[in-house]
Write an enzyme that holds these catalytic residues in place. Structure first.
Site, PDB file in Angstrom:
ATOM      1  N   THR A  69       0.856  -1.194   0.000  1.00 20.86           N
ATOM      2  CA  THR A  69       0.000   0.000   0.000  1.00 20.86           C
ATOM      3  C   THR A  69       0.888   1.239   0.000  1.00 20.86           C
ATOM      4  O   THR A  69       0.665   2.195  -0.764  1.00 20.86           O
ATOM      5  CB  THR A  69      -0.916  -0.013   1.248  1.00 20.86           C
ATOM      6  OG1 THR A  69      -1.768  -1.157   1.154  1.00 20.86           O
ATOM      7  CG2 THR A  69      -1.749   1.253   1.350  1.00 20.86           C
ATOM      8  N   GLN A 176       0.510  -9.726  -6.388  1.00 18.34           N
ATOM      9  CA  GLN A 176      -0.057 -11.076  -6.508  1.00 18.34           C
ATOM     10  C   GLN A 176       0.668 -11.913  -7.558  1.00 18.34           C
ATOM     11  O   GLN A 176       0.329 -13.080  -7.746  1.00 18.34           O
ATOM     12  CB  GLN A 176      -1.556 -11.000  -6.850  1.00 18.34           C
ATOM     13  CG  GLN A 176      -2.407 -10.357  -5.764  1.00 18.34           C
ATOM     14  CD  GLN A 176      -2.561 -11.228  -4.516  1.00 18.34           C
ATOM     15  OE1 GLN A 176      -2.191 -12.410  -4.510  1.00 18.34           O
ATOM     16  NE2 GLN A 176      -3.096 -10.648  -3.460  1.00 18.34           N
ATOM     17  N   SER A 196       4.989  -7.037  -1.878  1.00 21.13           N
ATOM     18  CA  SER A 196       4.677  -7.144  -0.450  1.00 21.13           C
ATOM     19  C   SER A 196       5.151  -8.487   0.074  1.00 21.13           C
ATOM     20  O   SER A 196       4.959  -9.517  -0.586  1.00 21.13           O
ATOM     21  CB  SER A 196       3.161  -7.010  -0.279  1.00 21.13           C
ATOM     22  OG  SER A 196       2.811  -7.090   1.076  1.00 21.13           O
ATOM     23  N   ALA A 197       5.735  -8.493   1.295  1.00 22.40           N
ATOM     24  CA  ALA A 197       6.299  -9.742   1.835  1.00 22.40           C
ATOM     25  C   ALA A 197       5.223 -10.736   2.249  1.00 22.40           C
ATOM     26  O   ALA A 197       5.389 -11.939   2.067  1.00 22.40           O
ATOM     27  CB  ALA A 197       7.190  -9.412   3.035  1.00 22.40           C
ATOM     28  N   HIS A 198       4.091 -10.223   2.790  1.00 17.21           N
ATOM     29  CA  HIS A 198       3.156 -11.179   3.406  1.00 17.21           C
ATOM     30  C   HIS A 198       2.332 -11.975   2.405  1.00 17.21           C
ATOM     31  O   HIS A 198       1.573 -12.860   2.777  1.00 17.21           O
ATOM     32  CB  HIS A 198       2.273 -10.490   4.453  1.00 17.21           C
ATOM     33  CG  HIS A 198       1.169  -9.632   3.927  1.00 17.21           C
ATOM     34  ND1 HIS A 198      -0.144 -10.037   3.943  1.00 17.21           N
ATOM     35  CD2 HIS A 198       1.170  -8.393   3.391  1.00 17.21           C
ATOM     36  CE1 HIS A 198      -0.911  -9.065   3.445  1.00 17.21           C
ATOM     37  NE2 HIS A 198      -0.126  -8.056   3.105  1.00 17.21           N
ATOM     38  N   CYS A 323      -9.134  -6.561   1.959  1.00 15.93           N
ATOM     39  CA  CYS A 323      -9.117  -5.129   2.293  1.00 15.93           C
ATOM     40  C   CYS A 323     -10.498  -4.505   2.154  1.00 15.93           C
ATOM     41  O   CYS A 323     -10.779  -3.468   2.720  1.00 15.93           O
ATOM     42  CB  CYS A 323      -8.162  -4.384   1.373  1.00 15.93           C
ATOM     43  SG  CYS A 323      -6.658  -5.251   1.098  1.00 15.93           S
TER      44      CYS A 323
END
Ligand code: PMP
Length: 377
Positions: A69, A176, A196-198, A323
């Site tokens: 984000t 993604q 993004s890492a997660h 989200c």
């Protein structure tokens, strides 16, 4: 049973082990000049190499952020610079993640022009529509690599070519995609890339924005000189180490994961089609699909009721993106591919991952048809 890998993934054991020393042993501030600081800084630079290697970038082009984000906000606001008086133009897609769309809407409020490109029934943007939307004042094109509700893979390489032909920077939210697709950002003409890492078995609250060396971008936060002054503030060292390790593991597992997950997805669709009349699989097929996402419309059913029933049976799936789960309005992505609000309300997202097993697919295949018939109105 967990079928929500698009929302987040479990942190892999190797990532936890790699992060471990950075809480109580090597806990220095990377900006400190003593040895504690040096050890933290050296390890952080190793993580930068690992991230860069995964996406075909150079280490100095990686800016660590607190997630995607933040990376998306930095890309859009840092390039469009809404505090500059002259109007600038942004081209983006109508099915982008809200961290891009809401930033674009903010930019509009402060005087920027924004074009939201439509998608076809599979969620694809046509490269021609990108070219047609270009204006003299277009300063950025931002199109995601893989849609988080459909799995649709956008034709980013073709869009990158167009952007370069017109001398316009091209940003892609690749959150993604990087876990399962071979992402050569340089080859695809991507100038700025968010990750993004997660979503790749790393920790939450860590990510990166890749900014190609020749791109001029401004900081949106003010403070210290960390991360080329683009992300001031003491770095989240353990999480950055975790992100680096997660990227290294993706390089090792990607092909295997991708084939395995594609096989499981195919099996699940075949099983469900036998027992659920009229089942619709949304989004692009074949080469234009990232295999971990499965968007299914169960005509005549109420997806929210299905989700509650599934949750009672310990099945974790999602209505759309996590989200947006607190929003009542139907998903903007499903409406954009032409679903009616009723069809959107009859749609579930099932997402698979590295730890999904064939047994889980069989179990879900048995549970879902019963749940669907119980929730038909
Ligand atoms: N872009 C996409 C496509 C996503 O799926 C997500 C996560 N839902 C984000 C951006 C935001 O990532 P983060 O949670 O790291 O802020």
């Amino acid at each position: 049973m967990y079928f929500d890998y698009c929302a987040t993934t479990p942190v892999s054991e190797e990532v936890i082990a790699a992060m471990q020393p950075f809480w109580r042993v090597d806990y220095g501030n990377p900006s400190s000049l003593h040895q504690y600081g040096r050890i933290a800084a050296e390890n952080m630079e190793h993580a930068r190499d690992q991230v860069a290697a995964l996406i075909g970038a150079k280490a100095h082009e990686i800016i660590f952020t607190g997630g995607a984000t933040e990376a998306n906000n930095l890309a859009l606001l840092g390039i469009l610079q809404p505090w500059q008086p002259e109007g600038a133009h942004l081209i983006t897609g109508s099915t982008e993640h809200h961290s891009v769309l809401h930033t674009a809407q903010f930019l509009e409020k402060v005087g920027c022009e924004v074009t939201y490109l439509p998608v076809d029934k599979d969620g694809l943007i046509s490269p021609e529509s990108v070219e047609q939307a270009i204006r003299a004042n277009t300063r950025l094109i931002s199109i995601m690599l893989v849609n988080n509700e459909l799995g649709t893979v956008q034709p980013v390489a073709a869009i990158g070519k167009i952007a370069h032909r017109h001398g316009i920077p091209f940003h892609s939210d690749a959150v993604q995609g990087i876990g399962l697709l071979d992402v050569d950002s340089a080859g695809m003409g991507i100038d700025l890339l968010s990750l993004s890492a997660h979503k790749i078995y790393g920790p939450k609250g860590a990510g990166a924005l890749m900014v190609r060396s020749d791109i001029k971008i401004s900081n949106i936060f003010h403070g210290g000189s960390q991360e080329n002054q683009l992300r001031p503030g003491t770095e989240n060292v353990p999480a950055i180490i975790g992100l680096g390790k997660a990227c290294e593991l993706v390089s090792m597992h990607r092909e295997h994961d991708s084939n395995k997950i594609a096989g499981l997805r195919k099996q699940l669709i075949e099983n469900l089609r036998q027992h659920i009349p009229g089942l619709i699989v949304n989004g692009a097929r074949g080469a234009d699909l990232c295999p971990h996402v499965l968007s299914l419309t169960f005509p005549g059913c109420v997806a929210e009721m299905m989700q509650i029933r599934l949750s009672r049976q310990d099945v974790a799936i999602s209505l759309g993106s996590a989200c947006n789960s607190k929003e009542i309005a139907p998903s903007h992505v499903l409406l954009a591919i032409g679903l009616s609000p009723q069809e959107a309300d009859a749609t579930l997202r099932i997402s698979l991952g590295r730890e999904t097993t064939p047994q889980e697919i069989s179990q879900l295949s048995e549970i879902l048809p019963d749940v669907a018939s119980a929730c038909r109105i």
